[in-house]
Design a protein around this motif. Structure first.
Motif, mmCIF file in Angstrom:
data_model
loop_
_atom_site.group_PDB
_atom_site.id
_atom_site.type_symbol
_atom_site.label_atom_id
_atom_site.label_comp_id
_atom_site.label_asym_id
_atom_site.label_seq_id
_atom_site.Cartn_x
_atom_site.Cartn_y
_atom_site.Cartn_z
ATOM 1 N N ALA A 65 -0.797 -13.505 -10.959
ATOM 2 C CA ALA A 65 -1.524 -12.239 -10.737
ATOM 3 C C ALA A 65 -2.082 -12.163 -9.320
ATOM 4 N N ALA A 66 -2.568 -13.296 -8.798
ATOM 5 C CA ALA A 66 -3.072 -13.294 -7.424
ATOM 6 C C ALA A 66 -1.959 -12.998 -6.422
ATOM 7 N N ASN A 67 -0.778 -13.589 -6.637
ATOM 8 C CA ASN A 67 0.345 -13.318 -5.733
ATOM 9 C C ASN A 67 0.780 -11.858 -5.807
ATOM 10 N N ARG A 68 0.806 -11.298 -7.003
ATOM 11 C CA ARG A 68 1.163 -9.881 -7.129
ATOM 12 C C ARG A 68 0.147 -8.998 -6.420
ATOM 13 N N LEU A 69 -1.120 -9.331 -6.546
ATOM 14 C CA LEU A 69 -2.158 -8.531 -5.896
ATOM 15 C C LEU A 69 -2.032 -8.595 -4.381
ATOM 16 N N LEU A 70 -1.815 -9.786 -3.842
ATOM 17 C CA LEU A 70 -1.671 -9.913 -2.384
ATOM 18 C C LEU A 70 -0.436 -9.175 -1.883
ATOM 19 N N HIS A 71 0.662 -9.295 -2.618
ATOM 20 C CA HIS A 71 1.885 -8.589 -2.198
ATOM 21 C C HIS A 71 1.683 -7.074 -2.241
ATOM 22 N N ALA A 72 1.015 -6.576 -3.291
ATOM 23 C CA ALA A 72 0.786 -5.131 -3.389
ATOM 24 C C ALA A 72 -0.128 -4.648 -2.264
ATOM 25 N N ARG A 73 -1.159 -5.409 -1.956
ATOM 26 C CA ARG A 73 -2.044 -5.017 -0.849
ATOM 27 C C ARG A 73 -1.308 -5.018 0.476
ATOM 28 N N GLU A 74 -0.481 -6.017 0.707
ATOM 29 C CA GLU A 74 0.269 -6.061 1.962
ATOM 30 C C GLU A 74 1.234 -4.887 2.075
ATOM 31 N N THR A 75 1.872 -4.539 0.970
ATOM 32 C CA THR A 75 2.814 -3.416 1.011
ATOM 33 C C THR A 75 2.100 -2.103 1.292
ATOM 34 N N VAL A 76 0.973 -1.872 0.615
ATOM 35 C CA VAL A 76 0.227 -0.632 0.848
ATOM 36 C C VAL A 76 -0.342 -0.609 2.261
ATOM 37 N N ALA A 77 -0.852 -1.751 2.737
ATOM 38 C CA ALA A 77 -1.395 -1.798 4.097
ATOM 39 C C ALA A 77 -0.296 -1.633 5.137
ATOM 40 N N GLY A 78 0.936 -2.077 4.837
ATOM 41 C CA GLY A 78 2.034 -1.872 5.778
ATOM 42 C C GLY A 78 2.380 -0.403 5.947
ATOM 43 N N ARG A 79 2.232 0.381 4.885
ATOM 44 C CA ARG A 79 2.513 1.810 4.983
ATOM 45 C C ARG A 79 1.296 2.600 5.437
ATOM 46 N N LEU A 80 0.106 2.153 5.014
ATOM 47 C CA LEU A 80 -1.135 2.828 5.395
ATOM 48 C C LEU A 80 -2.086 1.775 5.949
ATOM 49 N N PRO A 81 -2.058 1.510 7.253
ATOM 50 C CA PRO A 81 -2.912 0.443 7.814
ATOM 51 C C PRO A 81 -4.405 0.671 7.612
ATOM 52 N N ALA A 82 -4.820 1.907 7.420
ATOM 53 C CA ALA A 82 -6.248 2.162 7.232
ATOM 54 C C ALA A 82 -6.773 1.616 5.913
ATOM 55 N N LEU A 83 -5.869 1.260 4.976
ATOM 56 C CA LEU A 83 -6.281 0.764 3.666
ATOM 57 C C LEU A 83 -6.180 -0.754 3.571
ATOM 58 N N ALA A 84 -6.203 -1.433 4.692
ATOM 59 C CA ALA A 84 -6.141 -2.895 4.653
ATOM 60 C C ALA A 84 -7.403 -3.498 4.054
ATOM 61 N N ASP A 85 -8.539 -2.829 4.191
ATOM 62 C CA ASP A 85 -9.786 -3.307 3.613
ATOM 63 C C ASP A 85 -9.793 -2.993 2.119
ATOM 64 N N PRO A 86 -10.026 -3.981 1.227
ATOM 65 C CA PRO A 86 -10.030 -3.705 -0.210
ATOM 66 C C PRO A 86 -11.075 -2.686 -0.635
ATOM 67 N N ARG A 87 -12.228 -2.648 0.040
ATOM 68 C CA ARG A 87 -13.246 -1.670 -0.329
ATOM 69 C C ARG A 87 -12.782 -0.247 -0.023
ATOM 70 N N VAL A 88 -12.115 -0.073 1.114
ATOM 71 C CA VAL A 88 -11.583 1.252 1.445
ATOM 72 C C VAL A 88 -10.478 1.644 0.476
ATOM 73 N N LEU A 89 -9.652 0.652 0.077
ATOM 74 C CA LEU A 89 -8.589 0.934 -0.885
ATOM 75 C C LEU A 89 -9.164 1.350 -2.226
ATOM 76 N N HIS A 90 -10.202 0.676 -2.668
ATOM 77 C CA HIS A 90 -10.847 1.048 -3.941
ATOM 78 C C HIS A 90 -11.403 2.468 -3.863
ATOM 79 N N GLN A 91 -12.018 2.814 -2.757
ATOM 80 C CA GLN A 91 -12.575 4.158 -2.619
ATOM 81 C C GLN A 91 -11.480 5.216 -2.603
ATOM 82 N N ARG A 92 -10.376 4.933 -1.917
ATOM 83 C CA ARG A 92 -9.286 5.915 -1.853
ATOM 84 C C ARG A 92 -8.592 6.079 -3.212
ATOM 85 N N LEU A 93 -8.462 4.978 -3.953
ATOM 86 C CA LEU A 93 -7.880 5.097 -5.293
ATOM 87 C C LEU A 93 -8.773 5.942 -6.190
ATOM 88 N N THR A 94 -10.070 5.770 -6.086
ATOM 89 C CA THR A 94 -10.990 6.578 -6.887
ATOM 90 C C THR A 94 -10.917 8.044 -6.491
#
Length: 398
Positions: A267-296
Motif C-alpha cells: 500500500a505504501a508503494n502504491r501511494l508513493l507511485h500515485a503521488r509521483e504520477t499526479v505530481a508529474g502531471r500537476l507539479p503544484a500538487l506535490a505537497d500531500p496537504r495541497v493534494l488533500h485540499q484539491r481532492l476535497t
C-alpha cells in the motif's frame, strides 16, 4: 441442542499487526493455518470470519504471536526506575471541631443539619437521564445512510469520474448492507464496510460493458478540476483507490492496506507511485496537504446527490424478492424438466430400425396364369414318379 460459543478473536487490524510484528507474510501464515492466502487476506480485512476448526487453529496461532510480541516488547523495554520514597509531612494537631470547620471538602458531619440562616442547603439529587428508545433496524440503517451516503458518493466520483455510476455504486453497497444488516450492524466500522463494497462495485471491470456507461459524461467546468480528474483516471484502479483512501478520506496506512486487501509495504508503494504520477502531471500538487485540499474541492464542486434511504431500502427489498422468485422459478422449471425426462425416457434398450433402401434390377413379380393341358399332364407325371430316385441295379456273380 445448544451450540458452543465461538472462539474469540482479536479485531482484523490487530490480526494484521500481529502478523507483521512476527515478520510473516500472508502466504506463510496461510501455510501454518492450512488455508489459502486469499482466505487470510479476507480474515484480516474483516470481510469474512473463520469458523470451526479453522477458527480454533487461527486463534491459537494469533495467541502465540501475541505472546511472542509481548515477550519482545518486554525484552526491549528499559528497566523501570525505582519510585522515590515519599517524605512524611507533619501537620499541626488540631481539634476535631476546628478540622471540620476549616475543611471545605469534607463539609458537616453526617447526620448534622444545617443551621437556619447559615446559607448552606443540601445539594439536589440529579435526576437520571432519560433512556433513549432502541432504534429499529430500519431506523439504524436510515441514520447510517444519511450520515455517510453523501460523502461516499463524492469519493466514488473521484474513483470513477462518473456521477451516475458513483450514485449507483453507493446505492448498491447500501442495499447489500441492508440484506446483510445483522452482520453490518455488529461491525466495528459499518461505514468502512459499506465504503469497501461501494468501491468494489465502482471499480468493477464489468462496468465498461454496460451500454449506459459507454457514453462519456460532461467533464467538470473548472479547468483545474478537469486536469486533476484526468490525472486520477489515468492511474490504475488500485493506485487510485489507495490515493483516495489515504489522501482523500484520511485513513492511515494500515487501515488503507486492510481495506485494499494488500500488505502495508504494498500500500505504501502504491501511494508513493500515485503521488509521483499526479505530481508529474500537476507539479503544484506535490505537497500531500495541497493534494488533500484539491481532492476535497473537486469532490465538493460537483452537484452529486443521493437517493432517500427509504427508496434505497425498498429498492434492495424489491431486488431481493425478484432474485428469490427467479431462483424459485428456475428451480421449479428444472424439477419439471427432470420429471418430464424421467417420465418419457425409455426403460429398456430398443435397437434402431435401419432405414429402407430401394433395390434395383429385380424383375417384377408376375402372377401365374391357368395351366394348359400339356402342363397338367407333366405335373401329374412328376407327382406319380418315385421320389426316391431311379432303381438301383444289384450286381450278381455269374
Amino acid at each position: 441442542m445448544t451450540r458452543s460459543p465461538a472462539t474469540p478473536l482479536p479485531p482484523p487490524k490487530a490480526r494484521r499487526r500481529l502478523r507483521e510484528a512476527a515478520a510473516l507474510t500472508q502466504t506463510q501464515l496461510a501455510t501454518r493455518v492450512n488455508v489459502t492466502r486469499a482466505t487470510i487476506r479476507a480474515w484480516e480485512s474483516g470481510r469474512t470470519a473463520p469458523r470451526g476448526r479453522k477458527r480454533e487453529a487461527y486463534a491459537r496461532l494469533l495467541k502465540t504471536l501475541a505472546e511472542e510480541d509481548a515477550a519482545r516488547r518486554t525484552r526491549s523495554a528499559p528497566p523501570p526506575e525505582p519510585a522515590p520514597t515519599p517524605t512524611p509531612v507533619l501537620e499541626p494537631a488540631s481539634d476535631t471541631a476546628s478540622d471540620t470547620a476549616s475543611d471545605p471538602v469534607s463539609g458537616p458531619e453526617k447526620g448534622s443539619e444545617p443551621e437556619p440562616g447559615s446559607g448552606s442547603e443540601p445539594e439536589p439529587v440529579p435526576e437520571p437521564a432519560p433512556e433513549h428508545p432502541a432504534l429499529t433496524p430500519a431506523q439504524a440503517f436510515d441514520a447510517l445512510y444519511e450520515f455517510s451516503a453523501p460523502a461516499l458518493v463524492r469519493q466514488a466520483y473521484l474513483l470513477t469520474g462518473r456521477r451516475e455510476l458513483a450514485r449507483e455504486s453507493v446505492e448498491r453497497a447500501f442495499q447489500t448492507a441492508w440484506e446483510r444488516w445483522p452482520e453490518v450492524a455488529r461491525d466495528r466500522d459499518p461505514v468502512g464496510w459499506v465504503r469497501a463494497t461501494a468501491y468494489e462495485f465502482a471499480l468493477s471491470p464489468w462496468q465498461r460493458f454496460r451500454p449506459r456507461h459507454r457514453q462519456p459524461e460532461p467533464p467538470p467546468a473548472d479547468p483545474g478540476d478537469r486536469m486533476l480528474l484526468n490525472a486520477l483516471l489515468r492511474l490504475g484502479p488500485q493506485h487510485r483507490r489507495t490515493l483516495v483512501l489515504y489522501d482523500g478520506v484520511g485513513l492511515d496506512l494500515p487501515e488503507t492496506a486492510a481495506e485494499t486487501e494488500a500488505s502495508t509495504p504494498a500500500a505504501a508503494n502504491r501511494l508513493l507511485h500515485a503521488r509521483e504520477t499526479v505530481a508529474g502531471r500537476l507539479p503544484a500538487l506535490a505537497d500531500p496537504r495541497v493534494l488533500h485540499q484539491r481532492l476535497t474541492e473537486l469532490a465538493s464542486a460537483e452537484r452529486l446527490w443521493a437517493a432517500k434511504p427509504t427508496g434505497v431500502r425498498k429498492g434492495g427489498e424489491r431486488r431481493t424478492r425478484f432474485r428469490t422468485r427467479a431462483a424459485i422459478a428456475f428451480t421449479v422449471a428444472l424439477i419439471g424438466a427432470t420429471a418430464l425426462t424421467v417420465r418419457t425416457a425409455p426403460t429398456h434398450y430398443e435397437p434402431a430400425v435401419s432405414p429402407g433402401v430401394a433395390v434395383r434390377g429385380v424383375p417384377p413379380r408376375v402372377a401365374p396364369g391357368s395351366l394348359s393341358e400339356a402342363e397338367r399332364e407333366l405335373r401329374q407325371k412328376l407327382r406319380d414318379r418315385l421320389q426316391d430316385g431311379p432303381e438301383r441295379l444289384e450286381p450278381r456273380l455269374e
